[in-house]
Design a protein around this motif. Structure first.
Motif, mmCIF file in Angstrom:
data_model
loop_
_atom_site.group_PDB
_atom_site.id
_atom_site.type_symbol
_atom_site.label_atom_id
_atom_site.label_comp_id
_atom_site.label_asym_id
_atom_site.label_seq_id
_atom_site.Cartn_x
_atom_site.Cartn_y
_atom_site.Cartn_z
ATOM 1 N N GLN A 241 0.810 -1.216 0.000
ATOM 2 C CA GLN A 241 0.000 0.000 0.000
ATOM 3 C C GLN A 241 0.843 1.265 0.000
ATOM 4 N N GLU A 242 1.911 1.272 0.797
ATOM 5 C CA GLU A 242 2.621 2.517 1.040
ATOM 6 C C GLU A 242 4.001 2.624 0.392
ATOM 7 N N GLU A 243 4.579 1.507 -0.042
ATOM 8 C CA GLU A 243 5.962 1.568 -0.512
ATOM 9 C C GLU A 243 6.141 1.152 -1.968
ATOM 10 N N ILE A 244 5.237 0.352 -2.505
ATOM 11 C CA ILE A 244 5.399 -0.131 -3.877
ATOM 12 C C ILE A 244 4.748 0.864 -4.819
ATOM 13 N N GLY A 245 5.572 1.581 -5.591
ATOM 14 C CA GLY A 245 5.008 2.592 -6.473
ATOM 15 C C GLY A 245 4.301 3.669 -5.672
ATOM 16 N N THR A 246 3.074 3.956 -6.040
ATOM 17 C CA THR A 246 2.330 5.034 -5.396
ATOM 18 C C THR A 246 1.531 4.531 -4.203
ATOM 19 N N GLY A 247 1.222 3.244 -4.175
ATOM 20 C CA GLY A 247 0.516 2.690 -3.029
ATOM 21 C C GLY A 247 -0.984 2.870 -3.085
ATOM 22 N N GLY A 248 -1.661 2.193 -2.162
ATOM 23 C CA GLY A 248 -3.124 2.176 -2.162
ATOM 24 C C GLY A 248 -3.736 3.540 -1.987
ATOM 25 N N ALA A 249 -3.342 4.250 -0.927
ATOM 26 C CA ALA A 249 -3.896 5.581 -0.698
ATOM 27 C C ALA A 249 -3.489 6.527 -1.824
ATOM 28 N N GLY A 250 -2.233 6.436 -2.251
ATOM 29 C CA GLY A 250 -1.753 7.314 -3.314
ATOM 30 C C GLY A 250 -2.526 7.156 -4.598
ATOM 31 N N PHE A 251 -2.894 5.931 -4.961
ATOM 32 C CA PHE A 251 -3.682 5.724 -6.167
ATOM 33 C C PHE A 251 -5.076 6.315 -6.021
#
Length: 332
Positions: A241-251
């Motif tokens: 969610q928080e570290e791979i690419g943009t993450g869950g919240a970021g998407f």
């Protein structure tokens, strides 16, 4: 040296799209690329293990955003994979010698310009190579704040990393880019597809059903998996969610920005309002990650804490469902 306007973005795939298209005069923001490509998604696949733990994703599979955006905007791309590093290097040299920026798929682990703590085995990272100086390739990596360089050996390792998905030297670049595009149709198609994937896939692993499926599993982690493995599984959910690419919240934040931009472009207050509501859902995801992190660090957390996390996920699923059901009915 090829001139390339590097802009730092939140996510590699949508960032490469935005940067390359703008190089050819097609102005498109990263959120607009993400939205037209229906990038928002959720999936939890307990039977697909990533480094020994169940896989969770908060975005559509790698490459899908790019192919959808190209199709919807009428961009024709050349995309190639290779059987050997030598052939891949020769092809790259030939294209950049013509002044053509090249997108490519790579493994984060072998990119030396990343800090060591950020280098892990993730084989679907996108970047742009746009030239060569003093034996090093010039790189526009969308998640870096400036352009950087990479030596040929490291780039070769990154392009031919083993593991899923194998990049196999994948490179891509536009051969035809329209100067002007009416975004109305592509926006409509992107929203329709995102709503379908979030609401209507008839299996329990994907979309809002998938979030509820994950909630049930999280609640049972301590009793079914034991404290140690429960913390490991939960930690991976946070990591994805928080570290791979943009993450869950970021998407969620990026798709919310797309809805607001689309609302402004099309004169739809409802799209803008839904963007605001989805931003609030992104905040809920961030709150979940914070609470889950505390449970992981406690190690001895009992089943009540996992039950509370499950309830947070159920609330998130309810709120996402409200947003996408309303979005599926918006007329523009």
């Amino acid at each position: 040296m090829t001139q390339f306007n590097h802009v730092q973005t939140a996510h590699c795939e949508s960032g490469v799209i935005s940067n390359i298209f703008r190089h050819y005069g097609l102005q498109i923001s990263e959120p607009m690329a993400f939205g037209i490509g229906a990038g928002i998604f959720f999936g939890h696949l307990p039977f697909v293990k990533v480094n020994g733990v169940p896989g969770t994703t908060y975005r559509i599979w790698p490459g899908a955003i790019f192919s959808r955006v190209c199709k919807r905007l009428g961009v024709k791309m050349e995309s190639r994979k290779f059987s050997s590093p030598a052939k891949a290097r020769q092809a790259l040299e030939e294209v950049i010698a013509k002044g053509i920026p090249v997108g490519m798929q790579s493994s984060v682990y072998y990119l030396p310009y990343f800090p060591a703590s950020y280098r892990f085995h993730f084989n679907a990272h996108n970047l742009v190579v746009f030239g060569k100086e003093n034996g090093h390739y010039l790189v526009s990596d969308p998640i870096m704040d400036t352009v950087t360089q990479i030596d040929p050996e490291s780039l070769e390792q990154a392009r031919f990393a083993k593991g899923f998905p194998e990049p196999k030297g994948k490179m891509y670049y536009p051969v035809s880019v329209p100067g002007q595009v009416d975004f109305t149709g592509p926006i409509r198609e992107g929203i329709k597809q995102a709503c379908h994937y979030m609401l209507k896939i008839p299996v329990p692993f994907f979309g809002v059903k998938g979030i509820r499926f994950l909630a049930r599993r999280v609640k049972d982690y301590p009793t079914k998996e034991g404290d140690r493995r429960a913390a490991l599984y939960l930690g991976n959910i946070i990591r994805m969610q928080e570290e791979i690419g943009t993450g869950g919240a970021g998407f969620r934040f990026m798709y919310a920005a797309f809805l607001r931009e689309a609302g402004a472009l099309l004169g739809s207050q409802e799209l803008k309002d839904l963007g605001t509501e989805l931003t609030a859902v992104g905040d809920l995801w961030r709150n979940f990650a914070f609470a889950a992190g505390r449970v992981c660090k406690a190690r001895s957390a009992d089943n009540v804490s996992y039950a509370e996390l499950a309830n947070m996920l159920l609330h998130i699923a309810d709120e996402e469902e409200k947003v996408f059901r309303r979005l599926s009915k918006v007329k523009f």
